[in-house]
Design an enzyme around this catalytic site. Structure first.
Site, PDB file in Angstrom:
ATOM      1  CB  SER A 432      -0.831   0.005   1.277  1.00 39.37           C
ATOM      2  OG  SER A 432      -0.270  -0.076   2.515  1.00 39.37           O
ATOM      3  CG  HIS A 453      -3.229  -0.515  -3.122  1.00 43.93           C
ATOM      4  ND1 HIS A 453      -3.228   0.503  -3.174  1.00 43.93           N
ATOM      5  CD2 HIS A 453      -2.907  -1.531  -2.009  1.00 43.93           C
ATOM      6  CE1 HIS A 453      -3.695   0.582  -1.202  1.00 43.93           C
ATOM      7  NE2 HIS A 453      -3.619   0.047  -0.561  1.00 43.93           N
ATOM      8  CD  GLU A 465      -3.528   3.989  -5.201  1.00 37.17           C
ATOM      9  OE1 GLU A 465      -3.761   4.699  -5.131  1.00 37.17           O
ATOM     10  OE2 GLU A 465      -2.983   2.902  -4.489  1.00 37.17           O
ATOM     11  CG  ASN A 503      -2.951   4.125   1.369  1.00 34.77           C
ATOM     12  OD1 ASN A 503      -4.155   4.012   2.069  1.00 34.77           O
ATOM     13  ND2 ASN A 503      -2.880   2.881   0.817  1.00 34.77           N
TER      14      ASN A 503
END
Length: 725
Positions: A432, A453, A465, A503
């Protein structure tokens, strides 16, 4: 009957006409003006055809029955009169089909959504194929719209008021089995016996027999078939959506149309449906939701991310997942249910046992909810091979690493995998936040290494992702985009950088929430203000859900991005040391009993220096409190930084990622769309005030002040044209 461009028509000796819809040039059937015109011509001929004893409407494509209406022309309409004309066309066509003198049957497989279901509801009978691809529903409210071709009128008359309102307001897509329970379809057939079941129904109808319907219980009859019951259902529904309806005007609009039909009859109900649809289609919430839909469709196209001349590196048929923890098991289960051969690897048998147990639990839950049949679930589990030996990965076309978030361990694993898999194999990390480029450097195939991800829980979260490192090839990106699409997810190609996109943007948001806790603000107040803004849950509840330990690791990785020192890493590390890991340990920022939040565990302690909250500020016609400004503008400023640094190339990519990956309020269109609606001057002005009040971390991003980064990390087409204001 004459030949048609989008329809194939045949008749048998019994007078049964089959109309197969096969829209030319489309992978999935959709209604457009040409298709509707041809269906109207067919209906006109059938009205005069005394030899036709029964009509079957079905799809000529294996991809499914009908995905709904083509929404592209809707973006170009600027007047309610244009909208009303399209709605009348559809309503008149389906009224005509409903009035045909012979029995009509809709044979449903795959998606039967929106206008597709409204078409099927206009038929006398419906038969559905039982498999995981069959999904039936009216998802219009999820796009900020309401059903406009009779769905608000025919669905309540088919399955009852209470069940219909629930389906319309939630946009729920039900399985074939659930549709049978509701009385939405008459017959459900297994995949291999679909045509046989359809012909059996036809034989019975020709013999004068009618399918046995669902017998509702006394409570359902009381609610659906009496005037006081219907009023109670509508009153209860309005009460349930009262707060949400402020942001999603389609919800009360749909109820208005249903209520008009129940009170004044079908004709009045159809008129109300047109009126409500034409009223809300130009609302900002509808425009934002529609644009997000088009963005999602755009993200699923390979040409959005790589040139049209890029060829696939290698067809992925077998996927290996290394790491049988929650994420690894979730990825393996998803891949298996989507038809891939799967290899699940881990270091010992006990870990594999736990992983397979988790996979079994996910699959059983999916079967119980009607996502797919039990036989499909069993077949998916049988497609998974387990191993503790890396050599067993030699058959894999794609290896997804999902182990502990330690760069040194991942690099060692990548080097080992590189030795045993073929040259064409793509190696991807589910990390991540950690750098893909450094993992790729441990291999001799850096061009075939990328990030993949997934978000937790894998089976629910729609976004993946696809992370491109400096050396990832276009062919590898093309392969991964195709895999993500095949898994039923939306791919978002992002560049490398701490936290990638989602994130990276979330960290300042979490950080601001923890800062406010340290400044003495109650945790419940912080979360409440976030929910009032439209977020599905507050930042502190979300941290508890993700895990304080995961948040602590991410905060250490992402701290370097902050313009000033932060108390967050230390605060979260202290919570981890005390065993307060969030929901999974029973205590985080809140306490939990049997998985349910009980109350705040963290009291307002003012361990940090108190900072005056900014004054309430008017933006875009709404008032934002000081807490909301700090949370929301932390997100917006970080999103702009991602654009400036080339993590993604265009604002719509940020918006789609944040809506699908975090639940950012869809009706607002995403953080960058929200900033655009407020205006750059207002955004910069608010950030300057926050910077003076709270600290330099709120200095306006360079992206806002006009210094665009010349480099980008992905190839993308111009933004999708917006609906007119």
């Amino acid at each position: 009957m004459s030949q048609y461009e989008h329809l194939r028509i045949k008749r048998d000796e019994r007078g049964v006409a089959t109309v197969a819809i096969d829209v030319r040039g489309r992978s999935m059937n959709v209604f457009n003006s040409a298709v509707m015109g041809e269906l109207d011509r067919v209906a006109a001929q059938l009205e005069q055809d005394e030899t036709a004893k029964l009509v079957i409407f079905r799809s000529g494509k294996e991809s499914g029955f009908m995905a709904g209406a083509d929404l592209v022309p809707l973006r170009e309409m600027t007047r309610s009169g244009q909208i009303d004309g399209v709605l009348r066309e559809g309503q008149d066509l389906f009224n005509r089909i409903a009035a045909l003198p012979m029995p009509t049957v809709a044979a449903i497989h795959g998606p039967c959504l929106g206008g597709g279901l409204e078409f099927a509801l206009a038929c006398d009978h419906r038969v559905a194929r039982r498999d995981s691809s069959t999904r039936i529903g009216l998802p219009e409210t999820q796009l900020g719209l309401i059903p406009g071709w009779g769905g608000t009128q025919r669905l309540p008359r088919c399955i009852g008021v209470s069940a219909a309102i629930r389906m319309i307001l939630t946009g729920e897509r039900v399985s074939a089995a659930r549709a049978k329970q509701l009385g939405l379809v008459d017959v459900v057939c297994e995949r291999d016996h679909f045509d046989e079941g359809l012909l059996q129904l036809v034989d019975e109808l020709l013999a004068g027999k009618r399918p046995t319907g669902v017998t509702p219980g006394w409570r359902t009859r009381l609610l659906d078939e009496t005037l006081p019951g219907r009023k109670l259902v509508l009153w209860s529904a309005r009460r349930q959506i009262a707060r949400k309806g402020q942001h999603y005007p389609a919800l009360p609009a749909a109820l208005n149309a249903v209520a008009a039909g129940l009170s004044h009859g079908m004709t009045a109900g159809l008129a109300a449906e047109r009126e409500e649809f034409s009223r809300i289609v130009f609302e900002p919430a509808c425009r934002n939701l529609l644009n997000l839909f088009f963005q999602q469709e755009r993200a699923k196209k390979r040409d959005t991310w790589v040139g049209s001349d890029v060829t696939s590196g290698h067809k992925v048929r077998t996927i290996a997942v290394v790491g049988a923890g929650t994420m690894g098991a979730g990825i393996a289960q998803l891949a298996a249910t989507r038809g891939y051969s799967v290899i699940l690897g881990d270091i010992d048998e006990a870990a594999l046992d736990r992983g397979m147990e988790h996979i079994g639990s996910l699959t059983r839950n999916a079967v119980r909810k009607g996502v797919f049949a039990e036989a499909e679930g069993d077949a998916a589990i049988h497609r998974i091979r387990r191993t503790t030996e890396l050599e067993s990965l030699a058959d894999a076309d794609l290896v997804v690493e999902a182990i502990v978030e330690r760069l040194d361990i991942k690099r060692k694993l990548f080097a080992d995998i590189d030795i045993v898999v073929p040259a064409h194999t793509v190696i991807a990390s589910n990390t991540s936040a950690l750098p893909i480029n450094e993992m790729a450097a441990a291999t001799i195939r850096a061009d075939r290494v990328a990030g993949l991800h997934f978000f937790n829980p894998v089976h629910k979260m729609p976004l993946v992702e696809v992370v491109r490192s400096a050396r990832t090839s276009d062919e590898t990106i093309a392969d991964l985009v195709e895999v993500v699409r095949a898994l039923g997810k939306t791919p978002l190609v992002v560049g490398e950088g701490p936290g990638f996109l989602v994130n990276r943007i979330l960290f300042p948001y979490f950080d601001e929430a923890v800062r406010m806790v340290c400044e003495g603000l109650p945790v419940e107040q912080i979360d409440r203000e976030a929910r009032r803004f439209g977020l599905p849950m507050g930042p502190l509840t979300l941290l508890d859900t993700v895990g304080i330990d995961i948040g602590a690791d991410a905060s250490r990785t992402l701290l370097s991005l902050s313009a000033e020192a932060s108390p967050t890493p230390e605060r979260l590390s202290d919570m981890v040391a005390a065993g307060h890991l969030g929901q999974k340990s029973g205590e985080g920022f809140y306490t939990y009993r049997k998985g349910r939040r009980a109350g705040p565990a963290v009291k307002a302690d003012a361990s940090g220096q108190a900072v005056p909250l900014p004054e309430t500020r008017e933006l875009g016609g709404e008032s934002l409190t000081g807490v909301q400004q700090r949370l929301v503008f932390a997100l917006i400023n970080s999103a702009a930084d991602c654009l400036h640094e080339g993590i993604v190339a265009e604002p719509w990519m940020v918006d789609l990622g944040m809506v699908l990956g975090t639940g950012f309020p869809p009706f607002r269109g995403g953080p960058m769309k929200l900033a655009e609606s407020w205006g750059t001057d207002q955004v910069i002005g608010t950030l300057n005030v926050l910077s003076e009040t709270c600290g330099p971390r709120f200095r306006p991003s360079t992206w806002f002040v006009g210094e665009r980064s010349p480099g980008t990390t992905s190839t993308a087409k111009p933004p999708v044209q917006e609906l007119p204001h």
